[in-house]
Scaffold this active site. Sequence first.
Site, PDB file in Angstrom:
ATOM      1  N   HIS A 116      -0.969   2.391   9.579  1.00  0.00           N
ATOM      2  CA  HIS A 116      -2.083   2.430   8.600  1.00  0.00           C
ATOM      3  C   HIS A 116      -2.594   3.872   8.501  1.00  0.00           C
ATOM      4  CE1 HIS A 116      -5.834   0.954   6.625  1.00  0.00           C
ATOM      5  NE2 HIS A 116      -5.143  -0.129   6.352  1.00  0.00           N
ATOM      6  N   SER A 141       3.043  -2.068   4.962  1.00  0.00           N
ATOM      7  CA  SER A 141       4.092  -3.087   5.091  1.00  0.00           C
ATOM      8  C   SER A 141       5.429  -2.569   4.563  1.00  0.00           C
ATOM      9  CB  SER A 141       3.675  -4.353   4.337  1.00  0.00           C
ATOM     10  OG  SER A 141       3.479  -4.071   2.962  1.00  0.00           O
ATOM     11  N   ASN A 161       0.788  -1.233   0.000  1.00  0.00           N
ATOM     12  CA  ASN A 161       0.000   0.000   0.000  1.00  0.00           C
ATOM     13  C   ASN A 161       0.821   1.285   0.000  1.00  0.00           C
ATOM     14  OD1 ASN A 161      -2.408  -1.293  -0.135  1.00  0.00           O
ATOM     15  ND2 ASN A 161      -2.879  -1.173   2.055  1.00  0.00           N
ATOM     16  N   GLU A 198      -3.167  -0.644  -7.715  1.00  0.00           N
ATOM     17  CA  GLU A 198      -4.493  -0.837  -7.138  1.00  0.00           C
ATOM     18  C   GLU A 198      -5.144   0.534  -7.025  1.00  0.00           C
ATOM     19  OE1 GLU A 198      -5.163  -3.420  -3.535  1.00  0.00           O
ATOM     20  OE2 GLU A 198      -5.733  -1.493  -2.650  1.00  0.00           O
ATOM     21  N   TRP A 253      -9.648  -7.490  12.431  1.00  0.00           N
ATOM     22  CA  TRP A 253      -8.970  -7.236  11.151  1.00  0.00           C
ATOM     23  C   TRP A 253      -7.460  -7.266  11.383  1.00  0.00           C
ATOM     24  CZ3 TRP A 253      -6.064  -2.568  10.611  1.00  0.00           C
ATOM     25  CH2 TRP A 253      -5.279  -2.559   9.440  1.00  0.00           C
ATOM     26  N   ARG A 265     -14.732  -2.504   6.914  1.00  0.00           N
ATOM     27  CA  ARG A 265     -14.362  -3.853   6.501  1.00  0.00           C
ATOM     28  C   ARG A 265     -15.587  -4.659   6.085  1.00  0.00           C
ATOM     29  NH1 ARG A 265     -10.334  -2.079   5.485  1.00  0.00           N
ATOM     30  NH2 ARG A 265      -8.272  -2.418   6.299  1.00  0.00           N
ATOM     31  N   ASP A 317      -7.670 -11.425  -3.543  1.00  0.00           N
ATOM     32  CA  ASP A 317      -7.507 -10.383  -2.524  1.00  0.00           C
ATOM     33  C   ASP A 317      -7.689 -10.975  -1.125  1.00  0.00           C
ATOM     34  OD1 ASP A 317      -7.227  -7.738  -1.562  1.00  0.00           O
ATOM     35  OD2 ASP A 317      -9.401  -7.598  -1.339  1.00  0.00           O
TER      36      ASP A 317
END
Length: 614
Positions: free
Chosen positions: A375, A422, A63, A128, A219, A250, A338
């Site tokens: 995040h 990550s 990401n 993405e 999650w 989510r 995914d």
Amino acid sequence: MSVRSSKSTKYVDSDILIIGGGMAGCGAAYEARYWGRKMRIVVVEKANIERSGAVAMGLSAINCYMGLRWNENTPEDFVRYTRSDLMGLVREDLVYDIARHVDSTVHLFEEWGLPIIYDEKTGHYKREGRWQILIHGESYKPIVAEAAQKSASEIYNRIMVTHLLTDARNPNRIAGAVGFSVRDGSFYVFKAKAVIVSAGGATHIYRPKSVGEGAGRTWYAPWSTGSAYALLIQVGATMTQMENRLVVTRFKDGYGPVGAWFLALKATAKNAYGEEYEKKYVDEQRMLYGNYVDAKPFPTCLRNDSMLRELKAGKGPIYIHTEAVLDTREKEELGWEDFLDMTMSQSIVWASQNIDPKTTPSELQTSEPYIMGSHATCSGAWASGPDDMATDIYKWGYNRMTTIEGLFGAGDTIGGSAHKFSSGSFTEGRIAAKAAVAYILDHPDYHPDIDTKMVESLKDEIFRPMENYNVGKNKIVAGTVSPLYIYPNQGVIRLEKIMDEYAGGWGNMYMTNEFMLNRGLELLTMLKEDLSKVAAEDLHQLQRAWELHHRVWTAEAVIRHTLYRKETRWPGYYYRADYPKLDDTNWHVFVNSRYDPAMKTWYMSTVPVMHIIG
Ligand code: SFD
Ligand code: AMP
């Protein structure tokens, strides 16, 4: 014989000690070896580095990738995006530092064998979204771990670190850490000239939505237990933005992430009446939260806020229309992969609830809050910034050094810099390790001096839960309710209930106020008193006991920070009902805290947010 005296003590010397072998820890090991060729680099990991941490199950996207070699983005653009997503408040020096280095990390991953998907038309990595690229990432963690395994002098798997050690001569200087083997119960004393904490974020601080059959499912990884925060807080490191807890939208019940669906597959979310709702409340939101609502993309917390408004208006369930976008075999595969790469439980929920995503939409929900630094959120330690970027107030030492000398952090551990994910966490591990090597080389005469009395008393404390069990079990005939002790799981359930009900959990629609927070703090103090009565019947439960300790410390920091910030800065993450507006006049600042271990007192303060990028 007492439990503690039956456990052998093992001493391990190191130059650099890396606590937690997840994404950031692996990055730290790799880079420490590059700069510190002859140094003794030790990684200590509570699970097994090959499949540990948040990436254990794999991921389907990276990401954080700029695409600098194809002029896709600039680090400046990334800072602007991160800043607006976090409603104005990020450490721009730290964010920029990751952005300028992160691509090289991703290129290393590819060289090491991670399959990254290419766009046939452009020859670039397949996007993405603007910042995210697609991978076949089921084996992401083992691939990254191999590099760390080759770099480290030694990796100690299955050792849970419970406490950091400061130097006997200088309580503001790190000297090592202690912990125990979850396999054979040995007590470990690690000595180090520099320590990098990369022990991940925190789940199960708040009551999860999963109960009964699904109990424990969250999650973010359930084994992210707040060690990164608790270890640091207890030695007096300054923390920042601990109130900036993350709530993510989510797929319901399996907690499947939404990024690939919204960004790559261009799915839309609608209410039960088939109406798109995301921008429906913009006028009200602008009155409360100002021009942040005009940011593109619409900030993560505001996307949650719109959904919550819709649910309160009785327009639920909210659906993501997967059936409207899976019109080719390729897209169908992308959708399934995914989840199969990253959150298998979501595919299982589909199978078990007869949901075929090609024909049936799926429900979305907002999660319970998590504490993370990587995040769309930036809780964690207050860190010194890079030499060429940081302003004076952001720089007192080496890059990514906390306010404790020689103590560094990376990934979820470090606050103020969101959207690392990550790749950025691994990159921050590299940045921290390079600085830690420099720190050691600049202090050649330093040898860690550890107070042996303190170490002995920590050994007592660490094994006390097993002692408690041995003594207290005789008072129980059957069952789990004891007059003398509580089990770790009972403690976690109590913690989650307190946080959910008083500190803005989902049970109260993320709403809280000063009275509720103060009551929450009172109940948390009682839980802290009971921590000396936690019982562990085996080593596994002993680990659970110490994870509970770490979660409770993390929770306390969250409550104290939430109390201190008198505004609603991130609607959709939490609301201060007594201060419902975003207040840039008074609160365009970081909230920092420091627990003084000698005085056993918390100190709160604010630090200006410096806008370095225009
Ligand atoms: O889609 C101790 N993440 C995603 N990142 C991406 O780049 N792409 C995605 O697609 C991502 N998504 C996602 C993500 C995570 C999860 C769980 C899901 C989906 C389902 C986020 C990243 O995973 C995250 O940002 C990084 O992993 C953070 O790195 P780091 O190093 O800060 O944390 P870690 O990897 O969890 O490692 C921590 C390690 O410490 C160990 N540990 N060891 C010893 N003693 C102790 N006391 C310890 N406490 C912890 C842990 O075992 C672990 O190895 S998506 O949803 O956004
Ligand atoms: P998630 O799957 O929700 O963890 O998101 C993965 C990435 O996509 C993160 O960088 C998110 O910020 C981003 N993202 C997810 N949904 C959206 C959306 N609707 N609009 C913009 N960015 C999104």
